[in-house]
Design a protein around this motif. Structure first.
Motif, PDB file in Angstrom:
ATOM      1  N   LYS A   9     -21.144 -10.013  17.759  1.00  0.00           N
ATOM      2  CA  LYS A   9     -21.944  -9.464  16.810  1.00  0.00           C
ATOM      3  C   LYS A   9     -23.024 -10.290  16.311  1.00  0.00           C
ATOM      4  O   LYS A   9     -23.263 -11.305  16.172  1.00  0.00           O
ATOM      5  N   THR A  46     -17.415 -10.326   8.487  1.00  0.00           N
ATOM      6  CA  THR A  46     -18.016  -9.547   9.345  1.00  0.00           C
ATOM      7  C   THR A  46     -16.856  -8.972  10.311  1.00  0.00           C
ATOM      8  O   THR A  46     -16.628  -7.965  10.717  1.00  0.00           O
ATOM      9  N   GLU A  55     -19.019  -2.227   9.839  1.00  0.00           N
ATOM     10  CA  GLU A  55     -19.892  -2.726  11.381  1.00  0.00           C
ATOM     11  C   GLU A  55     -19.427  -2.338  12.512  1.00  0.00           C
ATOM     12  O   GLU A  55     -18.300  -1.981  12.904  1.00  0.00           O
TER      13      GLU A  55
END
Length: 337
Positions: A9, A46, A55
């Motif tokens: 990411k 995250t 996400e």
């Protein structure tokens, strides 16, 4: 239940790429309580947000209960989110609504018929220990009670996965234990898969079956909670364990202690004290206990002792070799001739 495969990411800040996650591979089994621990910025939040599609990864795949999130439509993703409950550090309750109304909000979002609200609200408040508080507003509740409302709301849609984002960080130690006991009970009673992210290893120690340790966007170690404490391999993990056990000796004690100073670990039924007593008898050495800690992790004893061994060098070395064979781990901290 959940699989992360080669997850990266990347965010861009001031035209500079920043990797929040870097080549993460991780599997979480159905029905387990899985802890993810790391400092702020390690990437754990995250990672958690990838599970419910808040996400999306820059590369790699996230699979939840057999569904590859990168291949589903927006409609299918919304349906998947109904199977994934989430609770937060600061509760995220609607302040102008009662406990019952906060739970009803989740029921309405899931499309539950209004006629079924009272029964379901009653079931959920009983499940989290809030019977009689249905008409209270958040301002009338303690921190622990607010988090129980958050848990009830997260369970409103009968999810198969519960995500806990620093769910106990805003609570005092006693209330933290109560909430962790509730989560442990829900896991056993409902078969919930619980993913709990935290920076507190004491939280992991209390309820997690397995744990992943994160640092700088990478998973540096994954093991059962007991193995993390008893066989930590990565320096970040060892730091967490030492902090939890509070076994660091002040420098002035180290300077003053004579002989060979060792740290020894023991597990299960074998205690460090009895083994040291046997070493004293066999090798005619003197042993001074400088510090010690015994704890229980997943109902199995785990202990650490820091001791000094004094006597003839040959006998001390023979005793050390014998201790290494008897106990889980030995580390020489200081060797003063």
């Amino acid at each position: 239940m959940i699989e992360f495969a080669q997850i990266t990411k990347q965010f861009v800040r001031d035209r500079t790429p920043i990797f929040a996650l870097n080549d993460v591979n991780l599997t979480i089994e159905q029905g387990e309580i899985f802890g993810i621990i790391g400092e702020s910025g390690a990437g754990k939040s995250t990672l958690l947000r990838l599970i419910n599609g808040l996400e999306t990864p820059t590369s790699g795949t996230v699979t939840v209960d057999g569904t590859n999130l990168s291949r589903v439509s927006k409609t299918a993703l919304r349906k998947l989110r109904l199977r994934v409950g989430m609770i937060f550090q600061h509760f995220q309750l609607i302040q102008s609504r009662t406990v019952a109304d906060n739970i009803a909000f989740a029921l309405k979002a899931a499309g539950v018929k209004r006629a079924e609200f009272p029964k379901r609200i009653q079931e959920l408040t009983a499940l989290v220990g809030l019977e009689g508080f249905e008409t209270n507003y958040p301002s009338q509740l303690s921190g622990g009670q607010k988090q129980r409302v958050g848990i009830a709301r997260a369970l409103a849609n009968n999810p198969s996965v519960l995500l806990c984002d620093e769910a106990t960080s805003a609570l005092d130690p006693v209330t933290t234990l109560q909430i962790l006991d509730l989560l442990k009970d829900l896991n056993a009673r409902l078969g919930l898969t619980i993913i709990l992210i935290t920076h507190e290893i004491d939280v992991v120690k209390q309820i997690c079956h397995r744990v992943a340790v994160m640092a700088h966007g990478e998973v540096v170690e994954v093991a059962s909670t007991y193995a993390i404490f008893s066989q930590a391999k990565h320096p970040v993990t060892k730091h967490y364990v030492d902090t939890a056990l509070q076994i660091e000796l002040p420098e002035r004690i180290l300077r003053a202690a004579p002989g060979k100073i060792i740290r020894l670990q023991f597990t299960g039924e074998k205690t460090g004290e009895s083994t040291l007593s046997e070493a004293i008898k066999q090798f005619d050495i003197a042993v001074s206990i400088l510090h010690g800690k015994v704890d229980y992790i997943q109902d199995v004893a785990f202990g650490v002792l820091i001791v000094s061994l004094t006597g003839p060098t040959l006998q001390v070395n023979r005793a050390l070799t014998w201790l290494e064979a008897q106990l889980h781990a030995i580390e020489v901290i200081q060797d003063v001739a």
